[in-house]
Design a protein around this motif. Structure first.
Motif, short mmCIF file in Angstrom:
data_model
loop_
_atom_site.label_atom_id
_atom_site.label_comp_id
_atom_site.label_asym_id
_atom_site.label_seq_id
_atom_site.Cartn_x
_atom_site.Cartn_y
_atom_site.Cartn_z
N ALA A 69 3.38 1.64 -6.17
CA ALA A 69 2.60 1.45 -7.55
C ALA A 69 3.50 0.47 -8.45
N TYR A 90 -7.66 0.75 -5.06
CA TYR A 90 -6.42 0.86 -5.84
C TYR A 90 -6.76 1.45 -7.28
N VAL A 114 0.61 -1.21 0.08
CA VAL A 114 -0.08 -0.01 -0.09
C VAL A 114 0.87 1.28 0.02
N LEU A 155 -0.79 0.43 -11.89
CA LEU A 155 -1.44 -0.21 -10.72
C LEU A 155 -0.82 0.55 -9.69
N GLU A 156 -1.65 1.47 -8.74
CA GLU A 156 -1.30 2.06 -7.73
C GLU A 156 -2.25 1.43 -6.43
N PHE A 157 -1.35 1.02 -5.29
CA PHE A 157 -2.24 0.41 -4.07
C PHE A 157 -2.53 1.50 -3.40
N THR A 158 -3.57 1.86 -2.86
CA THR A 158 -3.89 2.89 -2.26
C THR A 158 -4.60 2.87 -0.88
#
Length: 727
Positions: free
Chosen positions: A358, A425, A355, A370-373
């Protein structure tokens, strides 16, 4: 002569400017501006990223907010300037009025003319059987015993002085009480100065001064804190700052981040904070009710360690720096996501990430990142009766219990249920545009009897999430639906499913109906799959089937035709599901209520999946949660000034509102062995209490009722003469 004219002109201009700055109207105008700025700072979220203002208000208003400093009102230059002018205005007002107030506090005004007492609102007159000197001594003793400060003055020939033509001999008794009223004025105005000075010291005034005079500039890049240069760092000797510190479990940090409109400044701390454990407790609604941090403070100079616990409203102080529990965040949880393709002939795969980080998606030639948010392990939703639905009748006691008690109770029925973890994400394209996704890990029964996976998506943070509902198969996963979706995209599988459906739906006695039914089933299944579109059409699902009927079916026959097509589509999809299970080596579906619910929900999900704005769905498969605590660290030298100012403000307001300044004069003129007494009272506010006090004092000192010309004279009541000329 000309010089003498210029000097008064300059003095007059200076005096006019000082009077304007120290005037009440100028101070009230400044207070009104501060109130308006506070409203703006309350309504408009402060210190948000610029992109949030752009998404919510548009680029024009976002730029205007940044130019005016409305996104950081309390640290804007104009707000600090207003505070500075308010300090100057109030200080000038205090400086101008303090000497007058202290002179007035020391003065008894015993030189007032006797004739002037007749002009007061509160007055009384009476003949006394004692001499003027004896009466003056008696009254002085009575007033002093009641808490008044008294001064006696002997006038005229009685004092051995030559009397003027308009003077007379006698004794003047002057008394005063309630001097704290004027002291309350000074206390209240001093409080404003102290609070504003405390606000200026604890605000960003000192930080801005270092940026202006010390060459400090905000840092606008990214990367590691250790790589930031010294021009972006504030020294340990910085007397005032307020910043944030994010510490993940098992790590430590000793550098705070001070947000600025165009970047950040780093504040070195004399210690490092290590987060041992983060504790969070939740209400039944899922909202956090307590979060605390078990920390260890490491002194950088001595190496000493100090364990402590930081809670909301219970800060820890170390070396003059307060450590507050501000909030909590994800500290870099490790995620394992399974990518399920929404496009035809694509394969699923797994990705792992952290988290806050990216990764590019290089599969199938994708240019997405892909960005883990976010990771949320608890999601509590209300599955009870919604407000407005019919509720059973209840008595008064039940109604009161529904509204009393904890603040998180609601009037309607509530069925709170934790639906499990969820992952957030973003998928960002090559142009930098991103969509936000929020997917639940476990299937949720929303009341239809069919557990579904909720896959949320939105184009901007200001928009609500829209959910794609994918039914869970008998194993509790999405594999059954994904097999059905892949089979729907396969022309050969659709043809076999149509043949199976026609074979079961056609009566053996009427073989001529098989061919038309097969054509209809193949047509509606192709339209639903999005492959039987005419020129210029796009998409698929139920919308394309509806558009086809609008074009090719007369309006009078559409309702009947729609029912037939839905039955054909449902039957073909069921055979398609059976075929997909056969290819996967699974037993066929049993035609029961659970299967019918699954197929109904699958039909809607397949229709909505045609417009899903991403080529794949990332389902949360596994995670390792790492929590982080957000601390606010502050060195606030103005805090003591603010506390002192608040105390003075309370005392000053109470003194001005509840303490009445009163002055009493009694003129005693000798008349042989007797004396004529004239009494008057002055007060800063006319109240019923003041009238009653004067009546009591007149009775005690003179034995007479107060005189009020506005009161009608009662029958049989005689008044002593009291009219006299005003001075």
């Amino acid at each position: 002569m000309s010089d003498q004219r210029r000097i008064p002109s300059a003095s007059r201009a200076l005096r006019t400017g000082v009077e304007l700055l120290s005037s009440m109207r100028f101070a009230i105008s400044l207070l009104a501006l501060i109130c308006i700025a506070s409203v703006i700072g309350t309504v408009l979220k402060q210190h948000e990223p610029v992109v949030n203002y752009v998404n919510q208000f548009g680029p024009f208003w976002a730029a205007l907010f940044a130019a005016l400093g409305l996104n950081a009102v309390y640290s804007a230059w104009w707000f600090l300037l207003i505070l500075a002018f308010l300090v100057l205005s109030t200080s000038l007002c205090i400086a101008r009025n303090t000497p007058k107030i202290f002179v007035d506090l020391r003065a008894y005004k015993e030189n007032i003319r006797a004739q002037s007492l007749q002009a007061f609102h509160h007055k009384a007159q009476a003949e006394l059987p004692e001499s003027a000197q004896a009466a003056a001594r008696r009254m002085s003793t009575l007033l002093a015993g009641a808490g008044w400060k008294v001064r006696l003055q002997q006038r005229g020939s009685a004092a051995g002085l030559d009397a003027s033509p308009d003077a007379s001999s006698g004794w003047m008794v002057a008394a005063k009480a309630g001097a704290a009223n004027k002291l309350g004025y000074l206390a209240a105005h001093s409080a404003i100065v102290l609070v504003c000075l405390g606000g200026l010291l604890d605000g960003e005034l000192i930080v801005r001064a270092q940026m202006l005079l010390g060459g400090k500039t905000p840092y606008q890049g990214g990367g590691l804190i250790a790589d930031v240069g010294p021009e972006h760092r504030l020294s340990l000797r910085n007397p005032s700052f307020r910043g944030n510190l994010l510490v993940a479990e098992g790590t430590q940090s000793g550098t705070a981040v001070l947000s600025q409109p165009d970047g950040v400044l780093l504040q070195e701390l004399p210690f490092a904070i290590e987060l041992k454990k983060f504790i969070v407790e939740h209400y039944s609604t899922g909202m956090p009710k307590l979060f605390a941090s078990e920390i260890v403070i490491h002194d950088k100079a001595t190496g000493a360690t100090l364990p402590a616990r930081v809670e909301v409203n219970h800060p820890v102080s170390y070396q003059g720096i307060e450590i507050y529990q501000a909030s909590f965040d994800d500290g870099g949880s490790q995620l394992t996501l399974r990518a399920l393709p929404m496009a035809a002939l694509a394969q699923s795969f797994e990705v792992q990430g952290v988290v806050g980080q990216a990764m590019p998606l290089a599969r199938q030639g994708s240019d997405l990142t892909l960005e883990f948010t976010a990771l949320r392990t608890i999601n509590v939703e209300n599955f009870g009766a919604a407000a407005g639905e019919d509720q059973p009748a209840s008595d008064l006691r039940a109604s009161l219990q529904a509204r009393l008690g904890a603040a998180n109770k609601a009037a309607g029925n509530k069925e709170l249920r934790n639906v499990g973890p969820s992952v957030g994400y973003k998928l960002r394209d090559a142009a930098g545009q991103a969509r936000e996704f929020h997917n639940y890990m476990l299937p949720v029964d929303t009341g239809d009897g069919v557990p579904v996976f909720l896959l949320g998506v939105r184009e901007a943070p200001s928009q609500p999430l829209r959910y794609l509902r994918i039914p869970a198969d008998e194993q509790g996963g999405m594999d059954g639906f994904m097999r059905l979706k892949a089979a729907l995209a396969d022309p050969n599988a659709r043809a076999q499913a149509v043949q199976r459906y026609v074979a079961q739906a056609t009566d053996a006695a009427r073989p001529e109906l098989a061919e038309p039914l097969q054509q209809s089933a193949a047509r509606v299944l192709a339209l639903f799959a999005g492959t039987g579109m005419a020129q210029g059409q796009s998409g698929g699902g139920l919308q394309l089937v509806s558009d086809f009927m609008q074009t090719h079916v007369p309006e009078a026959e559409r309702e009947k035709a729609s029912q037939v097509l839905v039955r054909i589509l449902s039957g073909s999809l069921f055979e398609l599901a059976q075929l997909s299970r056969q290819r996967a080596g699974l037993p066929p579906l049993v035609q029961d209520e659970a299967t019918r619910g699954f197929m109904t929900q699958a039909l809607f999900a397949l229709s909505d999946a045609q417009i899903y704005p991403a080529p794949m769905v990332f389902a949360l498969k596994d995670f390792t949660q790492v929590q982080a605590s957000v601390f606010q660290v502050a060195r606030a030298p103005g805090k003591s000034l603010v506390y002192l100012g608040c105390a003075l403000l309370i005392l000053g307001i109470f003194a001005m509102l509840y303490v009445r300044e009163r002055r009493i004069w009694v003129w005693l003129a000798p008349q042989g062995e007797r004396s004529l007494a004239t009494m008057a009272l002055s007060t800063n506010r006319r109240t019923i209490d003041g009238d009653q006090e004067f009546a009591r004092l007149a009775q005690q000192l003179l034995g007479a009722k107060p005189q009020n010309p506005q009161d009608p004279q009662e029958p049989g009541e005689s008044r002593q003469p009291h009219e006299g000329k005003h001075p």
